[in-house]
Design a protein around this motif. Structure first.
Motif, PDB file in Angstrom:
ATOM      1  N   GLY B 163       5.591  93.556  50.585  1.00 31.46           N
ATOM      2  CA  GLY B 163       6.237  94.662  49.872  1.00 31.46           C
ATOM      3  C   GLY B 163       7.494  94.206  49.162  1.00 31.46           C
ATOM      4  N   PHE B 164       8.301  95.175  48.748  1.00 30.46           N
ATOM      5  CA  PHE B 164       9.566  94.873  48.083  1.00 30.46           C
ATOM      6  C   PHE B 164      10.722  95.285  48.978  1.00 30.46           C
ATOM      7  CE2 PHE B 164       6.998  96.280  44.231  1.00 30.46           C
ATOM      8  CZ  PHE B 164       6.475  95.017  44.042  1.00 30.46           C
ATOM      9  N   LYS B 165      11.772  94.498  48.948  1.00 30.07           N
ATOM     10  CA  LYS B 165      12.980  94.890  49.673  1.00 30.07           C
ATOM     11  C   LYS B 165      14.159  94.887  48.715  1.00 30.07           C
ATOM     12  CE  LYS B 165      11.284  93.452  54.086  1.00 30.07           C
ATOM     13  NZ  LYS B 165       9.987  93.063  53.511  1.00 30.07           N
ATOM     14  N   GLY B 166      15.180  95.678  49.013  1.00 24.48           N
ATOM     15  CA  GLY B 166      16.372  95.716  48.178  1.00 24.48           C
ATOM     16  C   GLY B 166      16.150  96.364  46.825  1.00 24.48           C
ATOM     17  N   VAL B 167      15.172  97.290  46.763  1.00 23.18           N
ATOM     18  CA  VAL B 167      14.925  97.996  45.504  1.00 23.18           C
ATOM     19  C   VAL B 167      16.165  98.824  45.155  1.00 23.18           C
ATOM     20  CG1 VAL B 167      13.398  99.636  44.353  1.00 23.18           C
ATOM     21  CG2 VAL B 167      12.500  98.137  46.125  1.00 23.18           C
ATOM     22  N   PRO B 168      16.633  98.780  43.892  1.00 20.13           N
ATOM     23  CA  PRO B 168      17.825  99.561  43.540  1.00 20.13           C
ATOM     24  C   PRO B 168      17.596 101.056  43.717  1.00 20.13           C
ATOM     25  CG  PRO B 168      16.772  98.646  41.588  1.00 20.13           C
ATOM     26  CD  PRO B 168      16.146  97.994  42.766  1.00 20.13           C
ATOM     27  N   GLN B 169      18.634 101.738  44.176  1.00 17.42           N
ATOM     28  CA  GLN B 169      18.494 103.149  44.534  1.00 17.42           C
ATOM     29  C   GLN B 169      18.786 104.057  43.344  1.00 17.42           C
ATOM     30  OE1 GLN B 169      20.646 104.100  48.064  1.00 17.42           O
ATOM     31  NE2 GLN B 169      19.030 105.470  48.777  1.00 17.42           N
ATOM     32  N   TYR B 170      17.753 104.398  42.587  1.00 19.26           N
ATOM     33  CA  TYR B 170      17.938 105.291  41.442  1.00 19.26           C
ATOM     34  C   TYR B 170      17.690 106.742  41.814  1.00 19.26           C
ATOM     35  CZ  TYR B 170      17.791 101.183  38.425  1.00 19.26           C
ATOM     36  OH  TYR B 170      18.041  99.997  37.820  1.00 19.26           O
ATOM     37  N   THR B 171      16.827 106.975  42.805  1.00 11.62           N
ATOM     38  CA  THR B 171      16.449 108.356  43.132  1.00 11.62           C
ATOM     39  C   THR B 171      17.670 109.139  43.584  1.00 11.62           C
ATOM     40  OG1 THR B 171      14.298 107.585  43.859  1.00 11.62           O
ATOM     41  CG2 THR B 171      14.953 109.774  44.575  1.00 11.62           C
ATOM     42  N   ASN B 172      17.927 110.245  42.916  1.00 10.59           N
ATOM     43  CA  ASN B 172      18.942 111.167  43.419  1.00 10.59           C
ATOM     44  C   ASN B 172      18.394 112.579  43.324  1.00 10.59           C
ATOM     45  OD1 ASN B 172      19.145 111.914  40.749  1.00 10.59           O
ATOM     46  ND2 ASN B 172      20.919 110.594  40.373  1.00 10.59           N
ATOM     47  N   SER B 240      12.575 103.648  45.352  1.00  5.56           N
ATOM     48  CA  SER B 240      13.990 103.620  44.988  1.00  5.56           C
ATOM     49  C   SER B 240      14.803 104.571  45.864  1.00  5.56           C
ATOM     50  CB  SER B 240      14.164 103.938  43.515  1.00  5.56           C
ATOM     51  OG  SER B 240      14.269 105.305  43.322  1.00  5.56           O
ATOM     52  N   LEU B 241      14.131 105.349  46.711  1.00  6.08           N
ATOM     53  CA  LEU B 241      14.865 106.147  47.694  1.00  6.08           C
ATOM     54  C   LEU B 241      15.014 105.367  48.995  1.00  6.08           C
ATOM     55  CD1 LEU B 241      16.022 108.856  48.725  1.00  6.08           C
ATOM     56  CD2 LEU B 241      13.717 109.439  49.420  1.00  6.08           C
ATOM     57  N   LEU B 242      13.899 104.772  49.450  1.00  5.97           N
ATOM     58  CA  LEU B 242      13.918 104.054  50.727  1.00  5.97           C
ATOM     59  C   LEU B 242      14.466 102.649  50.562  1.00  5.97           C
ATOM     60  CD1 LEU B 242      10.319 105.049  51.859  1.00  5.97           C
ATOM     61  CD2 LEU B 242      12.449 106.176  52.478  1.00  5.97           C
ATOM     62  N   MET B 243      14.589 102.172  49.311  1.00  8.69           N
ATOM     63  CA  MET B 243      15.080 100.832  48.960  1.00  8.69           C
ATOM     64  C   MET B 243      14.119  99.744  49.435  1.00  8.69           C
ATOM     65  SD  MET B 243      19.092 101.378  49.689  1.00  8.69           S
ATOM     66  CE  MET B 243      19.634  99.883  48.904  1.00  8.69           C
ATOM     67  N   ALA B 244      12.951 100.118  49.906  1.00  6.97           N
ATOM     68  CA  ALA B 244      11.960  99.134  50.325  1.00  6.97           C
ATOM     69  C   ALA B 244      10.612  99.817  50.282  1.00  6.97           C
ATOM     70  CB  ALA B 244      12.240  98.641  51.740  1.00  6.97           C
ATOM     71  N   ILE B 245       9.573  99.031  50.104  1.00  2.68           N
ATOM     72  CA  ILE B 245       8.244  99.623  50.101  1.00  2.68           C
ATOM     73  C   ILE B 245       7.248  98.576  50.572  1.00  2.68           C
ATOM     74  CG2 ILE B 245       7.375  99.019  47.770  1.00  2.68           C
ATOM     75  CD1 ILE B 245       7.484 102.526  49.268  1.00  2.68           C
ATOM     76  N   ASP B 246       6.243  98.997  51.332  1.00  6.52           N
ATOM     77  CA  ASP B 246       5.149  98.087  51.655  1.00  6.52           C
ATOM     78  C   ASP B 246       3.862  98.892  51.773  1.00  6.52           C
ATOM     79  OD1 ASP B 246       4.508  98.777  54.488  1.00  6.52           O
ATOM     80  OD2 ASP B 246       6.598  98.263  54.759  1.00  6.52           O
ATOM     81  N   PRO B 247       2.695  98.206  51.681  1.00 10.00           N
ATOM     82  CA  PRO B 247       1.441  98.953  51.614  1.00 10.00           C
ATOM     83  C   PRO B 247       1.171  99.803  52.846  1.00 10.00           C
ATOM     84  CG  PRO B 247       1.046  96.573  51.637  1.00 10.00           C
ATOM     85  CD  PRO B 247       2.492  96.770  51.439  1.00 10.00           C
TER      86      PRO B 247
END
Lengths: 293, 353
Positions: B163-172, B240-247
């Motif tokens: 997955g991705f880690k450290g995704v920038p947090q755009y969701t507000n 972009s809310l959780l700042m990380a994602i995996d399958p």
């Protein structure tokens, strides 16, 4: 590929295919009568494994008797699920029935997580099943040999029930035309319970053999085999028992052979099953043995 | 009580303005825990309302929401993550060329995520929606698992199981609740249009609907593709809310949660989906109590993992069996609110006399 390995793969594929067939029959007979996708069927399959696991683990009862008791318990579970979860909704819109099935599946999975724990468990089975038999220089695990035999016996039993007993006649009638069968005096509730019982029983037999082949069990183990078995039922023609057997056999055999001949594609074997499903729907939506509506 | 259209319109505008004020107040003053929870609520609302369009209104049964959300999440994250961040994430298998240099702003990436999910919905819909029966359910069920499989296997595109880690947090709250509001208004307008009437006719009786000249395939496809689009949008908000994602986040159990929401809110009931969707996300946090060990009057209660989902699954079964029109029974409208209010005030008046 050497001949002995080829024979092993054929036996493996036949065994897996027949296991899928056993589970697929449970889907197809229920769909044939109630037009309901029983999403909980895969979880019934999973529960059967845990029944055997705890029976053999906690009680001194021999494994063989545990397995038989587990099949009985699973049948009871299947009948109870229909009685509690599906029967009250029989007249309701179809989407409600599907929602109830999803709810049941969701419930059984979470029940298993809470009660049995989410961590995978090693499935215990008698050493006899692991013994290697050598026939004409071909090494075969006993379970690889036993699986097709047990499956074929179960299918013959099913054939007898469907074609030689009164209950089987009622099932066939209800599957052909639900309302007319009721008008003709078929006890629908009893027939549906019986159908769920047969489906769950076959799923339990399949589950025990499955767990002996792949001896690691967890609460979500039924999800993917369940989906593949339903796919098999669709490919064979939903509602048709022969179709479910053919479809299940095809899928099991195909996946084993695919991995045997193209080992690099083994990660994509489930993707191929999905592709087969899509192609079936595009070319022959009624499946191999399905009847036109 | 009967309200004329102009009055209703004014009430709607007041409600929307009030809602915007509420969101801006929340965005500025609430602490990160509450804003995060409110964002999750919005994601659940978008997903629930959109799955309600497919399963509630058009009478189809899709189980592909987790898959569409996964597509939206990955497609958008691949576009808005910076090349440097991608390089850090793909430390096992490097990312393939065009994706490794592309970076676009959040908003277009977000919308593209939704569009890619809609495209996937279109492709899935072609074989399933032409034939009658429940094939959509079984194909979408498989699809959402297959998508996870593909994400795990195509390491050079999706980074596989890592997955991705450290995704920038755009969701507000502006983005999430803004789009939730848009979803609700859009789907409400759609339901009230001729398309909505056609969908309801299809869900009532396909054969009669076709005889009346409704193009079944076109209308079912419209509902399904729109549902997939909004699912993709909801999914794109997640990384972009959780700042990380995996399958593993997008298992079939996620779809089951949305099905649970629309069952409790009522099939084909938008306000029900909104209220239950928010309540569901909040109660998922509250029910964590069941899973953490704590001490009650010297009696120590062990936390039981998985307990909150068990509670929720029992709740779904109870609702579907005993109140299968949902908890509210009907859509919550201005008329309903006013009649409730007048009934309540009448009761009070009686008591005063």
């Amino acid at each position: 590929m050497p001949f002995s390995l080829f024979v092993q793969n054929v036996l493996n594929g036949a065994g897996l295919g027949l296991l899928y067939a056993l589970v697929a029959i449970g889907y197809t007979i229920v769909y044939g009568i109630l037009r309901l996708i029983n999403f909980a069927h895969g979880d019934i399959f999973m529960m059967a494994m845990f029944f055997v696991y705890y029976g053999a683990f906690l009680t001194p009862i021999p494994w063989g008797i545990c397995a038989v008791l587990a099949i009985g318990l699973t049948i009871l579970l299947g009948v109870t699920i229909e009685r509690v979860g599906y029967r009250p909704l029989r007249g309701a819109p179809r989407v409600s029935g599907l929602c109830a099935a999803i709810g049941m599946s969701f419930f059984l999975e979470n029940f298993a997580i809470v009660v049995f724990g989410g961590r995978p468990k090693p499935f215990l089975y008698p050493d006899v099943l692991d013994k290697v038999v050598i026939i004409a220089g071909i090494h075969i695990r006993a379970i690889t040999f036993i699986t097709p035999v047990v499956c074929v016996v179960a299918l013959l039993g099913l054939n007898y029930l469907i074609h030689r007993t009164k209950m089987g006649l009622a099932m066939r009638a209800a599957s052909r035309d639900f309302d007319t069968a009721r008008v003709m005096g078929v006890d629908i509730n009893k027939t549906v319970s019986f159908t769920f019982g047969i489906g769950s029983g076959l799923a339990a037999i399949g589950a025990i053999l499955w767990a002996a082949r792949y001896p690691q069990i967890h609460p979500f183990i039924g999800v993917f085999p369940g989906w593949k078995a339903f796919t098999a039922a669709v490919i064979g023609g939903i509602g048709s028992i022969n179709g479910a057997i053919a479809g299940g056999f095809l899928i099991g055999f195909f996946t084993i052979m695919l991995v045997a001949f193209f080992p690099s594609l083994s990660g994509y074997k489930d993707v191929f099953v999905f592709v087969i499903l899509i192609v079936t729907l595009l070319l022959k939506p009624t499946g191999l043995f399905g009847e036109l509506e | 009580m009967k309200l004329d259209n102009r009055k209703k319109q004014r009430l709607n505008i007041i409600a929307v303005v009030g809602f915007i004020l509420l969101v801006s107040w929340a965005q500025i003053t609430w602490n990160p825990f509450f804003t995060r929870l409110a964002n999750v609520c919005a994601i659940y609302v978008i997903a629930a309302v959109s799955i309600n369009l497919i399963n509630g209104y058009s009478g189809q049964f899709s189980l592909g929401h987790a898959g569409f959300m996964a597509i939206g999440a990955y497609a958008s994250a691949l576009l808005y993550m910076s090349p440097e961040l991608k390089e850090v994430n793909y430390f096992i298998t490097p990312i393939i060329w065009p994706l490794s240099v592309i970076q676009i702003p959040f908003f277009p990436a977000w919308i593209i995520g939704g569009l890619v999910a809609a495209l996937a919905g279109f492709i899935i819909g072609i074989p399933c929606l032409r034939v009658r029966g429940d094939y959509l359910a079984i194909v979408t069920y498989g699809f959402s698992e297959i998508i996870r499989f593909l994400i795990c296997n195509f390491q050079s595109i999706t980074n596989g199981p890592l997955g991705f880690k450290g995704v920038p947090q755009y969701t507000n709250l502006w983005w999430s609740w803004g789009f939730a509001l848009f979803t609700v208004i859009f789907i409400k307008r759609l339901i009230d249009s001729s398309y909505g009437r056609a969908l309801r006719a299809i869900s009532g009786d396909e054969v009669s609907a076709e005889a009346m000249g409704i193009n079944l395939f076109k209308h079912k496809m419209l509902a399904f593709v729109l549902g997939a689009f909004f699912a993709g949008i909801a999914g794109a908000l997640l990384p972009s809310l959780l700042m990380a994602i995996d399958p593993y986040y997008f298992q079939i159990i996620l779809t089951y949660q949305f099905i649970a929401i629309i069952i409790m809110g009522g099939l084909g009931n938008i306000t029900g989906s909104v209220i239950v969707g928010s309540a569901f996300a909040i109660s998922l946090e509250l029910l964590r109590v069941l899973e953490t060990p704590h001490v009650l009057f010297t009696l120590s209660i062990p936390g039981i993992p998985g307990m909150r989902m068990l509670v929720i699954s029992i709740l779904i079964l109870a609702v579907i069996l005993f109140r299968h029109r949902g908890l509210f029974g009907q859509e919550i409208s201005w008329e309903w609110l006013f009649s409730l209010f007048s009934r309540f005030s009448q009761k009070l008046r009686f008591r005063h006399k």
